[in-house]
Scaffold this motif. Structure first.
Motif, PDB file in Angstrom:
ATOM      1  N   PHE A  31      -4.684  -5.384  -2.453  1.00 45.59           N
ATOM      2  CA  PHE A  31      -3.821  -5.407  -3.798  1.00 45.59           C
ATOM      3  C   PHE A  31      -2.794  -5.898  -4.950  1.00 45.59           C
ATOM      4  CE2 PHE A  31      -7.689  -2.064  -3.313  1.00 45.59           C
ATOM      5  CZ  PHE A  31      -7.563  -1.918  -4.415  1.00 45.59           C
ATOM      6  N   PRO A  32      -2.413  -6.216  -5.508  1.00 41.43           N
ATOM      7  CA  PRO A  32      -1.454  -7.033  -6.044  1.00 41.43           C
ATOM      8  C   PRO A  32       0.092  -5.455  -6.236  1.00 41.43           C
ATOM      9  CG  PRO A  32      -2.947  -7.314  -8.102  1.00 41.43           C
ATOM     10  CD  PRO A  32      -3.302  -6.528  -6.826  1.00 41.43           C
ATOM     11  N   ARG A  37       5.259  -1.752  -9.830  1.00 47.49           N
ATOM     12  CA  ARG A  37       3.847  -0.884  -9.998  1.00 47.49           C
ATOM     13  C   ARG A  37       2.386  -1.327  -8.307  1.00 47.49           C
ATOM     14  NH1 ARG A  37       2.171  -1.882 -14.676  1.00 47.49           N
ATOM     15  NH2 ARG A  37       0.327  -0.418 -14.447  1.00 47.49           N
ATOM     16  N   VAL A  38       1.491  -0.897  -8.264  1.00 48.87           N
ATOM     17  CA  VAL A  38       0.129  -1.280  -7.967  1.00 48.87           C
ATOM     18  C   VAL A  38      -0.929  -1.781  -8.854  1.00 48.87           C
ATOM     19  CG1 VAL A  38      -1.767  -0.794  -6.116  1.00 48.87           C
ATOM     20  CG2 VAL A  38       0.744   0.107  -5.913  1.00 48.87           C
ATOM     21  N   ARG A  39      -1.188  -2.731  -8.988  1.00 54.91           N
ATOM     22  CA  ARG A  39      -2.214  -3.461  -9.925  1.00 54.91           C
ATOM     23  C   ARG A  39      -3.603  -3.200  -9.139  1.00 54.91           C
ATOM     24  NH1 ARG A  39       0.230  -6.059 -13.805  1.00 54.91           N
ATOM     25  NH2 ARG A  39      -1.257  -5.439 -15.103  1.00 54.91           N
ATOM     26  N   PRO A  40      -4.368  -1.958  -9.518  1.00 54.95           N
ATOM     27  CA  PRO A  40      -6.164  -1.852  -8.723  1.00 54.95           C
ATOM     28  C   PRO A  40      -6.447  -2.706  -9.720  1.00 54.95           C
ATOM     29  CG  PRO A  40      -4.961   0.096  -9.880  1.00 54.95           C
ATOM     30  CD  PRO A  40      -3.879  -1.053  -9.731  1.00 54.95           C
ATOM     31  N   GLU A  41      -6.343  -2.876 -10.930  1.00 54.78           N
ATOM     32  CA  GLU A  41      -7.272  -2.715 -12.018  1.00 54.78           C
ATOM     33  C   GLU A  41      -7.350  -4.911 -11.257  1.00 54.78           C
ATOM     34  OE1 GLU A  41      -3.262  -3.815 -14.187  1.00 54.78           O
ATOM     35  OE2 GLU A  41      -4.493  -2.318 -12.769  1.00 54.78           O
ATOM     36  N   ARG A  42      -6.842  -5.324 -10.793  1.00 56.30           N
ATOM     37  CA  ARG A  42      -6.816  -7.041 -10.418  1.00 56.30           C
ATOM     38  C   ARG A  42      -6.713  -6.811  -8.985  1.00 56.30           C
ATOM     39  NH1 ARG A  42      -1.460  -9.450 -11.573  1.00 56.30           N
ATOM     40  NH2 ARG A  42      -2.489 -11.329 -10.856  1.00 56.30           N
ATOM     41  N   ALA A  43      -7.428  -5.854  -7.857  1.00 62.14           N
ATOM     42  CA  ALA A  43      -7.223  -5.883  -7.119  1.00 62.14           C
ATOM     43  C   ALA A  43      -8.690  -6.847  -6.905  1.00 62.14           C
ATOM     44  CB  ALA A  43      -7.945  -4.514  -6.568  1.00 62.14           C
ATOM     45  N   ARG A  44      -8.786  -7.557  -5.783  1.00 62.64           N
ATOM     46  CA  ARG A  44      -9.701  -8.156  -5.011  1.00 62.64           C
ATOM     47  C   ARG A  44     -10.404  -7.640  -3.872  1.00 62.64           C
ATOM     48  NH1 ARG A  44     -10.059 -13.853  -6.869  1.00 62.64           N
ATOM     49  NH2 ARG A  44     -12.285 -13.328  -5.910  1.00 62.64           N
ATOM     50  N   GLN A  45     -11.952  -7.915  -3.759  1.00 65.22           N
ATOM     51  CA  GLN A  45     -12.447  -6.753  -2.244  1.00 65.22           C
ATOM     52  C   GLN A  45     -13.737  -8.080  -2.224  1.00 65.22           C
ATOM     53  OE1 GLN A  45     -13.652  -3.223  -2.695  1.00 65.22           O
ATOM     54  NE2 GLN A  45     -12.914  -3.247  -5.088  1.00 65.22           N
ATOM     55  N   HIS A 160      -4.615   0.345  -0.963  1.00 70.80           N
ATOM     56  CA  HIS A 160      -4.409   0.400  -2.087  1.00 70.80           C
ATOM     57  C   HIS A 160      -3.498   1.548  -1.465  1.00 70.80           C
ATOM     58  CE1 HIS A 160      -5.410   2.854  -6.202  1.00 70.80           C
ATOM     59  NE2 HIS A 160      -4.108   2.302  -6.426  1.00 70.80           N
ATOM     60  N   ALA A 161      -3.702   3.229  -0.794  1.00 72.13           N
ATOM     61  CA  ALA A 161      -2.776   3.178   0.105  1.00 72.13           C
ATOM     62  C   ALA A 161      -2.054   2.802   0.731  1.00 72.13           C
ATOM     63  CB  ALA A 161      -3.664   4.334   1.445  1.00 72.13           C
ATOM     64  N   THR A 162      -2.032   1.763   1.672  1.00 68.23           N
ATOM     65  CA  THR A 162      -0.546   0.916   1.729  1.00 68.23           C
ATOM     66  C   THR A 162      -0.001   0.762   1.008  1.00 68.23           C
ATOM     67  OG1 THR A 162      -1.771   0.471   4.050  1.00 68.23           O
ATOM     68  CG2 THR A 162      -0.235  -0.422   3.477  1.00 68.23           C
ATOM     69  N   ALA A 163      -0.355   0.438  -0.557  1.00 68.77           N
ATOM     70  CA  ALA A 163       0.583  -0.365  -1.324  1.00 68.77           C
ATOM     71  C   ALA A 163       1.091   1.283  -1.602  1.00 68.77           C
ATOM     72  CB  ALA A 163      -0.316  -1.190  -2.461  1.00 68.77           C
TER      73      ALA A 163
END
Length: 200
Positions: A31-32, A37-45, A160-163
């Motif tokens: 998660f970038p 801000r956290v950018r969940p829309e750019r997350a990779r999994q 995400h929570a850690t971010a």
């Protein structure tokens, strides 16, 4: 806090394994964090099929079943993609030695630019607090998890929570250098002594 001074890319990572010793990866999430801000829309999994089945005791923890991974790619098929996504990045994780160890084992020759451990950061930022597990810290800080999708102990949810926890704890510090001084584990990339040792 000057977020412009934070490194880019900064990726909050979480991995889940199959319980082997050492564990094989079954899930990886990145998660970038950019501009505070956290950018969940750019997350990779990635969901990964391990070489040996996931035992029931591990399934009960993260909920990833052998049926779920049956059609997932092997690590060899995604390793290059994961490595490329991590290239040149600082990483952050809760109890980051787990993620650092798993990723460096699975990506020979890869090293992050630096490693932030939110567990260390929480212990430095919240002296006297009892309970530094992720759940306890999220409850103590009152971080809102409404926008976090998935379930606890899945890689994307935990990353995400850690971010969000990282951004909350960062408010205790004035600069990125102060955060790194408190949160980079000794001997890991980004720690001042580690940088000194690489010169010789």
């Amino acid at each position: 806090m000057r977020y412009a001074d934070w490194p880019r890319p900064l990726l909050v990572v979480d991995v889940e394994g199959n319980g082997a010793n050492p564990p094989d990866l079954v899930e990886v999430a990145l998660f970038p964090v950019e501009g505070g801000r956290v950018r969940p829309e750019r997350a990779r999994q990635w969901l990964i099929r391990p070489p040996v089945p996931i035992p029931d005791r591990i399934i009960r923890i993260h909920g990833i079943t052998n049926e779920m991974t049956a059609t997932a790619p092997r690590w060899s098929a995604v390793a290059k993609e994961v490595g490329a996504a991590l290239e040149g990045a600082w990483i952050a994780a809760h109890n980051a030695g787990v993620e650092y160890g798993a990723l460096t084992r699975h990506l020979p020759g890869w090293q992050p630019a630096g490693v932030i451990d939110t567990l260390r950061l929480a212990r430095a930022a919240l002296p006297g607090h009892k309970g530094f597990g992720l759940d306890a810290l999220l409850a103590h800080t009152g971080i809102t998890l409404d926008g976090v999708t998935g379930t606890r102990h899945r890689a994307a949810y935990d990353a995400h929570a850690t971010a969000l926890l990282l951004l909350h704890l960062a408010q205790h510090y004035a600069t990125w250098e102060e955060i790194a001084a408190a949160a980079v584990p000794p001997g890991m990339p980004g720690h001042p002594r580690h940088e000194e040792n690489t010169l010789w």
